[in-house]
Design a protein around this motif. Structure first.
Motif, PDB file in Angstrom:
ATOM      1  N   GLN A 175     -17.927  21.160  44.606  1.00 38.67           N
ATOM      2  CA  GLN A 175     -19.572  21.183  44.735  1.00 38.67           C
ATOM      3  C   GLN A 175     -20.416  20.374  43.898  1.00 38.67           C
ATOM      4  OE1 GLN A 175     -20.835  25.257  43.471  1.00 38.67           O
ATOM      5  NE2 GLN A 175     -22.681  24.761  44.715  1.00 38.67           N
ATOM      6  N   GLY A 228     -30.379  28.682  42.512  1.00 36.40           N
ATOM      7  CA  GLY A 228     -29.219  27.794  42.727  1.00 36.40           C
ATOM      8  C   GLY A 228     -29.792  26.321  42.947  1.00 36.40           C
ATOM      9  N   ALA A 229     -30.982  26.086  42.733  1.00 41.69           N
ATOM     10  CA  ALA A 229     -31.470  24.845  42.911  1.00 41.69           C
ATOM     11  C   ALA A 229     -30.697  23.661  41.999  1.00 41.69           C
ATOM     12  CB  ALA A 229     -32.894  24.539  42.844  1.00 41.69           C
ATOM     13  N   SER A 285     -30.658  25.509  35.748  1.00 39.67           N
ATOM     14  CA  SER A 285     -29.707  25.777  34.531  1.00 39.67           C
ATOM     15  C   SER A 285     -28.885  24.595  34.366  1.00 39.67           C
ATOM     16  CB  SER A 285     -29.080  26.923  34.563  1.00 39.67           C
ATOM     17  OG  SER A 285     -29.598  27.939  35.263  1.00 39.67           O
TER      18      SER A 285
HETATM   19  N1  LIG Z   1     -19.926  27.469  35.865  1.00 39.14           N
HETATM   20  C1  LIG Z   1     -20.060  27.340  37.199  1.00 39.14           C
HETATM   21  N2  LIG Z   1     -18.974  27.082  37.899  1.00 39.14           N
HETATM   22  C2  LIG Z   1     -19.264  26.725  39.436  1.00 39.14           C
HETATM   23  N3  LIG Z   1     -20.145  26.810  40.001  1.00 39.14           N
HETATM   24  C3  LIG Z   1     -21.690  26.922  39.078  1.00 39.14           C
HETATM   25  C4  LIG Z   1     -21.352  26.964  37.870  1.00 39.14           C
HETATM   26  N4  LIG Z   1     -22.608  27.098  37.164  1.00 39.14           N
HETATM   27  C5  LIG Z   1     -23.518  27.170  38.267  1.00 39.14           C
HETATM   28  N5  LIG Z   1     -22.874  26.771  39.396  1.00 39.14           N
HETATM   29  C6  LIG Z   1     -23.153  26.498  40.921  1.00 39.14           C
HETATM   30  O1  LIG Z   1     -24.373  25.281  40.640  1.00 39.14           O
HETATM   31  C7  LIG Z   1     -25.533  25.632  41.465  1.00 39.14           C
HETATM   32  C8  LIG Z   1     -26.736  25.523  40.655  1.00 39.14           C
HETATM   33  O2  LIG Z   1     -26.680  26.600  39.793  1.00 39.14           O
HETATM   34  P1  LIG Z   1     -27.860  26.657  38.484  1.00 39.14           P
HETATM   35  O3  LIG Z   1     -27.331  27.697  37.764  1.00 39.14           O
HETATM   36  O4  LIG Z   1     -27.761  25.347  37.896  1.00 39.14           O
HETATM   37  O5  LIG Z   1     -29.078  27.046  39.431  1.00 39.14           O
HETATM   38  P2  LIG Z   1     -30.380  27.512  39.010  1.00 39.14           P
HETATM   39  O6  LIG Z   1     -31.588  26.767  39.646  1.00 39.14           O
HETATM   40  O7  LIG Z   1     -30.640  27.644  37.567  1.00 39.14           O
HETATM   41  O8  LIG Z   1     -30.426  28.963  39.662  1.00 39.14           O
HETATM   42  P3  LIG Z   1     -31.327  30.487  39.274  1.00 39.14           P
HETATM   43  O9  LIG Z   1     -32.764  30.203  39.349  1.00 39.14           O
HETATM   44  O10 LIG Z   1     -30.607  31.410  40.081  1.00 39.14           O
HETATM   45  O11 LIG Z   1     -30.894  30.707  37.649  1.00 39.14           O
HETATM   46  C9  LIG Z   1     -25.107  27.009  42.069  1.00 39.14           C
HETATM   47  O12 LIG Z   1     -24.717  26.954  43.301  1.00 39.14           O
HETATM   48  C10 LIG Z   1     -24.165  27.606  41.378  1.00 39.14           C
HETATM   49  O13 LIG Z   1     -23.451  28.478  42.053  1.00 39.14           O
END
Ligand SMILES: Nc1ncnc2c1ncn2[C@@H]1O[C@H](COP(=O)(O)OP(=O)(O)OP(=O)(O)O)[C@@H](O)[C@H]1O
Length: 242
Positions: free
Chosen positions: A37, A60-61, A64
């Motif tokens: 992914q 999920g964008a 983080s």
């Molecule tokens: N440790 C991990 N292992 C596998 N996939 C991950 C991991 N951390 C994040 N992801 C995937 O990476 C993608 C982006 O996640 P991220 O947490 O960066 O999004 P976000 O914009 O911060 O979301 P939110 O607003 O819900 O906190 C998501 O599809 C998530 O499932």
């Protein structure tokens, strides 16, 4: 001899010179994958000293993930405020917040202050706890706190690091609107530069000078908050790839 009074300046000469700060953090075509992914796709981003940047986008964008990658660029300069808090449940609010300052205190003084707090550290953390509305809870263990109180401990730990760069992941999501605005304003005042992810678009436009909108691991928009209306930001938030 030239008569200096007769020199006429072109419009470009009359503009005050704008000197951009050198980049503090810079990513060029950075991608990040978890298994097969792709969570960050070819991200190029420059953060300059003094900027206050809001990172917005649907769940999920990749916000983080982008903060994690930015943190790797300058860990020693950074006060990190992670979404999951990373608090030690059985330790007190004092001890959890003190851990933000381990780097400043050194090993021996840190160990001493964690076990037998010295008056100077106690005074500093009492004052910080009061600012965060946690003065009554300073000696309680974190496992007895509400979600909003725990989030304020995480903020306190980041503030106690006393670093110039704040990287914060939804730092006020569990707080009531008044407290959220007040503490986010305080966090921004206490750090020269900040990149903060948040879902509250109104706070992004009101408190930050630049807004980066993420979608599906990419930067969809990056520009001054003053040039973005709430409606335009909502539209970017709802963006669907065709
Ligand atoms: N440790 C991990 N292992 C596998 N996939 C991950 C991991 N951390 C994040 N992801 C995937 O990476 C993608 C982006 O996640 P991220 O947490 O960066 O999004 P976000 O914009 O911060 O979301 P939110 O607003 O819900 O906190 C998501 O599809 C998530 O499932």
């Amino acid at each position: 001899m030239t008569d200096s009074t007769s020199i006429t300046l072109s419009p470009a000469d009359q503009q005050p010179e704008v000197i951009a700060e050198p980049p503090l953090l810079q990513l060029r075509n950075r991608s990040l994958h978890y298994g097969n992914q792709t969570v960050l796709c070819d991200i190029s981003l420059t953060i300059r000293a003094g900027e206050k940047v809001a990172l917005v986008g649907p769940s999920g964008a990749g916000k983080s993930s982008l903060l994690v990658v930015l943190h790797e660029l300058a860990p020693a300069l950074t006060a990190l405020c992670p979404q999951n808090g990373g608090l030690v449940e059985v330790l007190s609010v004092y001890q959890n917040m003190f851990m933000g300052g381990l780097q400043r205190y050194g090993t021996l003084a840190s160990l001493w202050n964690l076990v037998r707090p010295l008056p100077s550290a106690v005074a500093e953390l009492e004052s910080l706890a009061a600012r965060l509305g946690l003065d009554e809870k300073l000696w309680n263990s974190v496992d007895r706190l509400s979600g909003g109180q725990r989030q304020r401990v995480t903020i306190g730990r980041a503030l106690f690091r006393r670093q110039p760069l704040l990287l914060a992941d939804e730092p006020v999501s569990a707080l009531d609107p008044l407290q959220a605005t007040s503490l986010l304003t305080y966090l921004l005042e206490q750090h020269q530069t900040a990149v903060v992810s948040l879902h509250n678009r109104q706070l992004a436009l009101e408190l930050f000078d630049r807004v980066v909108v993420m979608h599906n691991g990419k930067i969809l928009h990056d520009g001054p908050s003053a040039e973005l209306s709430p409606e335009q930001l909502d539209e970017l938030y709802r963006y669907q790839e065709s």
